[in-house]
Design a protein around this motif. Structure first.
Motif, PDB file in Angstrom:
ATOM      1  N   ALA A  60       0.913  -1.096  -0.120  1.00  0.00           N
ATOM      2  CA  ALA A  60       0.056  -0.122   0.141  1.00  0.00           C
ATOM      3  C   ALA A  60       0.918   1.191  -0.076  1.00  0.00           C
ATOM      4  CB  ALA A  60      -0.852   0.170   0.971  1.00  0.00           C
ATOM      5  N   THR A  61       0.268   2.148  -0.564  1.00  0.00           N
ATOM      6  CA  THR A  61       1.165   3.583  -0.771  1.00  0.00           C
ATOM      7  C   THR A  61       1.165   4.302   0.830  1.00  0.00           C
ATOM      8  OG1 THR A  61      -0.718   4.909  -1.441  1.00  0.00           O
ATOM      9  CG2 THR A  61       0.673   4.049  -3.150  1.00  0.00           C
ATOM     10  N   ASP A  62       2.351   4.965   1.113  1.00  0.00           N
ATOM     11  CA  ASP A  62       2.210   5.600   2.349  1.00  0.00           C
ATOM     12  C   ASP A  62       1.628   7.092   2.180  1.00  0.00           C
ATOM     13  OD1 ASP A  62       4.042   7.277   1.049  1.00  0.00           O
ATOM     14  OD2 ASP A  62       5.835   6.719   2.041  1.00  0.00           O
ATOM     15  N   LEU A  63       1.954   7.781   2.974  1.00  0.00           N
ATOM     16  CA  LEU A  63       1.101   9.213   3.302  1.00  0.00           C
ATOM     17  C   LEU A  63       1.434  10.147   2.239  1.00  0.00           C
ATOM     18  CD1 LEU A  63       1.344   9.690   7.127  1.00  0.00           C
ATOM     19  CD2 LEU A  63      -0.553   9.201   5.854  1.00  0.00           C
ATOM     20  N   ASP A  64       2.605   9.878   1.433  1.00  0.00           N
ATOM     21  CA  ASP A  64       3.035  10.673   0.517  1.00  0.00           C
ATOM     22  C   ASP A  64       2.634  10.189  -1.005  1.00  0.00           C
ATOM     23  OD1 ASP A  64       3.895  12.914   2.106  1.00  0.00           O
ATOM     24  OD2 ASP A  64       6.011  11.566   2.385  1.00  0.00           O
ATOM     25  N   GLY A  65       2.108   8.850  -0.916  1.00  0.00           N
ATOM     26  CA  GLY A  65       1.957   8.278  -2.243  1.00  0.00           C
ATOM     27  C   GLY A  65       2.969   7.333  -2.593  1.00  0.00           C
ATOM     28  N   HIS A  66       3.819   7.100  -1.615  1.00  0.00           N
ATOM     29  CA  HIS A  66       5.183   6.399  -2.080  1.00  0.00           C
ATOM     30  C   HIS A  66       4.830   4.898  -2.004  1.00  0.00           C
ATOM     31  CE1 HIS A  66       7.479  10.057  -2.805  1.00  0.00           C
ATOM     32  NE2 HIS A  66       6.902  10.309  -1.670  1.00  0.00           N
ATOM     33  N   PHE A  67       5.576   4.126  -2.844  1.00  0.00           N
ATOM     34  CA  PHE A  67       5.584   2.766  -2.554  1.00  0.00           C
ATOM     35  C   PHE A  67       6.794   2.069  -3.232  1.00  0.00           C
ATOM     36  CE2 PHE A  67       4.022   3.089  -7.025  1.00  0.00           C
ATOM     37  CZ  PHE A  67       4.849   1.947  -7.649  1.00  0.00           C
ATOM     38  N   THR A  68       7.243   1.060  -2.554  1.00  0.00           N
ATOM     39  CA  THR A  68       8.334  -0.076  -2.842  1.00  0.00           C
ATOM     40  C   THR A  68       7.900  -1.225  -2.952  1.00  0.00           C
ATOM     41  OG1 THR A  68      10.050   1.756  -2.069  1.00  0.00           O
ATOM     42  CG2 THR A  68      10.626  -0.550  -2.346  1.00  0.00           C
ATOM     43  N   ILE A  69       8.090  -2.065  -4.148  1.00  0.00           N
ATOM     44  CA  ILE A  69       7.611  -3.464  -4.333  1.00  0.00           C
ATOM     45  C   ILE A  69       8.459  -4.340  -4.836  1.00  0.00           C
ATOM     46  CG2 ILE A  69       6.412  -3.240  -6.216  1.00  0.00           C
ATOM     47  CD1 ILE A  69       4.195  -5.171  -5.220  1.00  0.00           C
ATOM     48  N   GLU A  70       9.155  -5.422  -4.622  1.00  0.00           N
ATOM     49  CA  GLU A  70       9.884  -6.357  -4.993  1.00  0.00           C
ATOM     50  C   GLU A  70       9.203  -7.138  -6.021  1.00  0.00           C
ATOM     51  OE1 GLU A  70      13.391  -9.146  -3.796  1.00  0.00           O
ATOM     52  OE2 GLU A  70      13.404  -7.371  -2.849  1.00  0.00           O
ATOM     53  N   VAL A  71       9.346  -7.436  -7.290  1.00  0.00           N
ATOM     54  CA  VAL A  71       8.653  -8.257  -8.344  1.00  0.00           C
ATOM     55  C   VAL A  71       9.500  -9.055  -9.000  1.00  0.00           C
ATOM     56  CG1 VAL A  71       6.541  -6.642  -8.110  1.00  0.00           C
ATOM     57  CG2 VAL A  71       8.327  -6.208  -9.925  1.00  0.00           C
ATOM     58  N   GLN A  72       8.856 -10.142 -10.003  1.00  0.00           N
ATOM     59  CA  GLN A  72       9.524 -10.701 -10.877  1.00  0.00           C
ATOM     60  C   GLN A  72       9.820  -9.883 -12.025  1.00  0.00           C
ATOM     61  OE1 GLN A  72      10.810 -13.794 -10.598  1.00  0.00           O
ATOM     62  NE2 GLN A  72       9.953 -14.091  -8.652  1.00  0.00           N
TER      63      GLN A  72
END
Length: 83
Positions: A60-72
């Protein structure tokens, strides 16, 4: 002659295992994606879902709309938000 045959079989088995290990390593490579989810007025979207398509991997995005995800490698992302 028996020793030569067993050595050849052993070399073949070792070669097969190495090919399988190298293939598994290449298949399992992941990459880290970072970003920001914004609306059409450039405001950050808080709590938007960012999912790797076809999996249950998501954040889910944080308070500033940022996200980090590890994907194939080569994965597609699905972003959704209610509200």
């Amino acid at each position: 002659m028996r020793k030569t045959k067993s050595n050849a079989m052993l070399r073949g088995l070792v070669s097969t295992v190495l090919v399988l290990l190298i293939s598994a390593t290449a298949w399992g490579q992941k990459m880290k994606i970072t970003g920001t989810v914004i609306d059409n007025t450039n405001e950050p979207i808080i709590g938007a879902s960012v999912l790797e398509n076809g999996t249950q991997n998501g954040v889910a995005t944080d308070l500033d709309g940022h996200f980090t995800i590890e994907v194939q490698q080569g994965a597609k992302l699905k972003i959704s938000c209610i509200g």
